[in-house]
Design an enzyme around this catalytic site. Structure first.
Site, PDB file in Angstrom:
ATOM      1  N   HIS A   6       0.840  -1.200   0.000  1.00 19.62           N
ATOM      2  CA  HIS A   6       0.000   0.000   0.000  1.00 19.62           C
ATOM      3  C   HIS A   6       0.874   1.249   0.000  1.00 19.62           C
ATOM      4  CE1 HIS A   6      -2.622  -3.146   1.581  1.00 19.62           C
ATOM      5  NE2 HIS A   6      -3.639  -2.427   1.163  1.00 19.62           N
TER       6      HIS A   6
ATOM      7  N   LYS B 134      -1.040  -7.876  -4.873  1.00 19.49           N
ATOM      8  CA  LYS B 134      -1.949  -6.754  -4.674  1.00 19.49           C
ATOM      9  C   LYS B 134      -1.149  -5.474  -4.495  1.00 19.49           C
ATOM     10  CE  LYS B 134      -5.305  -4.685  -1.506  1.00 19.49           C
ATOM     11  NZ  LYS B 134      -5.962  -4.762  -0.180  1.00 19.49           N
TER      12      LYS B 134
ATOM     13  N   LYS C 255     -15.124  23.115 -20.030  1.00 21.30           N
ATOM     14  CA  LYS C 255     -15.801  23.248 -21.316  1.00 21.30           C
ATOM     15  C   LYS C 255     -15.050  24.149 -22.297  1.00 21.30           C
ATOM     16  CE  LYS C 255     -20.423  22.378 -19.473  1.00 21.30           C
ATOM     17  NZ  LYS C 255     -21.812  22.839 -19.368  1.00 21.30           N
TER      18      LYS C 255
ATOM     19  N   ASP D  67     -25.256  21.669 -24.952  1.00 23.31           N
ATOM     20  CA  ASP D  67     -25.852  22.440 -23.849  1.00 23.31           C
ATOM     21  C   ASP D  67     -26.898  23.424 -24.347  1.00 23.31           C
ATOM     22  OD1 ASP D  67     -24.658  21.356 -21.606  1.00 23.31           O
ATOM     23  OD2 ASP D  67     -22.968  22.743 -21.625  1.00 23.31           O
TER      24      ASP D  67
END
Length: 595
Positions: free
Chosen positions: A208, A235, A379, A417
């Site tokens: 981890h 893992k 955007k 939009d």
């Protein structure tokens, strides 16, 4: 790419499918090569080579894991008869503080159709190993994975290390299916059980990293070192500082020659927990309840199965998503995934918390990442990131829909939009004034006030102007309002001036900002006493559906139009561009009526 070799104990070969495996060639036969270590190239972060074709035949040797013995040709039939496209397991973390509560949660995990449970022994307040392990194994209706995570690896156990490992050995003896042991102690632990472990039991060796996600080369070396301990399953859990970090885990997962669990923690790493089913991960974790997680960013089992259609994801599944910051509030995944499922379209739509749009698009450059919706604040940046932009979107200066052309990977930008918002507002006006038939736009000649000068504001201003409205832009920064007003051909105000702006009755107000959006639901862009001058008030926000602005506008006598209407209308065109299929309008409205 180079291959790391090590003289390790030979294991049975493991095969997910030829879609995922990169077979070693020209290797020294006296070594067992179980992991490919990927050296970075100038474009090492991209997933440009990760396009999977169904034309490659599958080579079957061993099954992927002991729980899916019927895995064949990329699909597995579950006990209920439903075909699943991937063999990736769903594991439910059990983190109760008592044995009785754990037993209850195990039953819930079974009911949720999880494949196995991870029993986190370090969360127990009181624990008698010799008695409690027998109870947990006997009472569990699913295969068991025992984890006894120490504090130094992010867990809660802070006791004697020898006793901790003795507990894991005892769990094995009593019939556990999986044991999770930390990489730091794995070599000695696995040596201590040599010859004592049954073939049934699989040892997961985990690492981890709560700080970051290392480079592909470092991750590859880590996989090789973990596997050299004798691990049955590798893992790796890292932390996402930005969403592009996840691409490195995908690369390691898809190239690994050993069973691997690759997760990236945090909201930016959410896609690692969903798309691992596409890239061949051994399992993912899904929680029984929202917020009760064993690591940051875990989704619920309910969301994995019902929202993301997890069992149906496969190597050939196309990936779509909503790009934004923030983005977790978006209902787009609910809308599109339900529509994909209804239409039988092999795609998945996910939340994408993106900091740098250009870097994101460059990193996920495979045609498998086929299209994106774009929201605040990206955007306007999307216009520059696309290879080609639709003339209307270019005129607006904002893109909210990006499509990747499958033939060459080029990006095309569109703006849906303005159609969605203006259509919703027009429908609202027609309903208010009982207008029917083709009489032209009810916006013609109206004074249309747009709050906000960002991408959505530009779309609203452009659409209103096209319909013949007189447009006024109000923005916190007057200069931005003036800039947009000059482009559109309108007037500009500062947001502070808007409170006293009422040159006439019956105006239209359209909020395009995030003011009032969850979690800041008590905010509003305009005082209530100023709303009496408006005949219709529109709010692009749809979380919550009824914002403070809309509530106060209705109380002031104005017609209100929710952002949900705009959201649904603008999604029609996006769905068609994503899939090439007719839009299921009734399905869209049915889905959104639930929220």
């Amino acid at each position: 790419m180079v291959v790391r070799k090590s003289k390790i104990k030979k294991k049975k070969s493991w095969n997910r499918s030829s879609h995922f495996t990169v077979p070693p060639t020209n290797l020294d036969p006296k070594y067992k090569y179980n992991c490919l270590v990927i050296r970075p190239t100038p474009n090492y972060q991209t997933l440009s080579s990760f396009h999977f074709s169904q034309s490659t035949p599958l080579r079957q040797t061993d099954t992927l894991n002991p729980l899916l013995v019927s895995y064949s040709a990329g699909s597995t039939r579950e006990s209920g008869g439903e075909m699943r496209r991937n063999p990736t397991l769903i594991c439910a973390p059990i983190m109760a503080d008592s044995i009785d509560k754990m037993v209850i949660d195990m039953a819930k995990a079974k009911a949720s159709t999880a494949d196995l449970v991870e029993i986190r022994l370090d969360t127990l307040k009181s624990f008698n190993p010799s008695q409690d392990l027998k109870v947990l194994i006997k009472e569990c209706p699913l295969p068991t994975l025992f984890t006894y995570r120490p504090v130094w690896e992010g867990g809660q156990y802070d006791g004697d290390e020898k006793q901790r490992l003795d507990v894991l050995r005892l769990a094995m003896e009593l019939g556990a299916d999986y044991i999770d042991v930390e990489f730091k102690v794995a070599h000695d632990f696995i040596q201590s059980i040599d010859g004592k472990k049954s073939e049934k039991i699989k040892v997961i060796v985990s690492s981890h990293n709560y700080q970051n996600t290392p480079s592909v080369e470092e991750l590859g070396n880590l996989v090789a070192r973990i596997q050299s301990t004798g691990a049955d399953i590798v893992k790796i859990a890292t932390t996402a500082l930005e969403i592009t970090d996840v691409a490195r885990i995908f690369q390691i997962t898809v190239h690994s020659q050993v069973p691997i669990i690759g997760m990236v923690m945090g909201e930016r790493g959410l896609i690692s927990r969903i798309l691992c089913a596409k890239f061949g991960g051994y399992l993912t974790f899904g929680t029984l309840e929202a917020g009760v997680v064993s690591a940051p960013g875990q989704p619920t089992i309910k969301d994995l199965l019902n929202l993301y259609n997890f069992r149906q994801l496969g190597p050939d599944t196309k990936v779509y998503g909503i790009i934004g910051k923030p983005v977790g509030h978006s209902k787009s995944p609910m809308l599109y995934n339900e529509a994909f499922k209804s239409a039988g379209f092999n795609g998945v739509y996910v939340h994408l918390l993106v900091d740098d749009l250009a870097k994101f698009l460059q990193t996920y450059s495979s045609t498998d990442f086929a299209g994106f919706s774009c929201t605040i604040p990206h955007k306007e940046a999307a216009v520059k990131c696309c290879d080609e932009v639709d003339p209307v979107a270019k005129s607006i200066g904002a893109v909210n829909c990006i499509i990747r052309r499958q033939s060459d990977g080029k990006f095309f930008g569109y703006n849906t939009d303005y159609v969605g918002a203006i259509s919703a507002i027009e429908d609202g006006l027609r309903a208010r004034y009982n207008i029917s038939g083709p009489t032209g736009s009810p916006l013609a000649g109206k004074l249309f006030v747009v709050v906000g000068a960002g991408g959505a504001g530009k779309a609203l201003a452009y659409g209103a102007k096209q319909k013949g409205a007189r447009v006024v832009i109000a923005n916190r920064t007057y200069e931005r309002a003036r800039e947009l007003a000059d482009i559109i051909g309108g007037d500009a105000l500062s947001l502070a001036e808007l409170a006293h702006f009422h040159p006439e009755e019956g105006m239209i107000l359209a909020n395009s900002t995030s003011i009032g959006m969850q979690p800041n639901i008590d905010e509003t862009p305009i005082p209530k006493d100023a709303l009496k001058y408006y005949s219709l008030v529109f709010d692009a926000i749809y979380t919550p559906k009824i914002t403070r602005l809309l509530r106060e506008a209705e109380e002031s006598g104005a017609m209100t139009v929710s952002g949900l209407e705009m959201f649904i209308c603008q999604a029609y065109e996006q769905f068609e561009r994503f899939t090439g299929l007719p839009v299921p309008k009734e399905q869209f409205r049915k889905t959104m009526s639930k929220y």
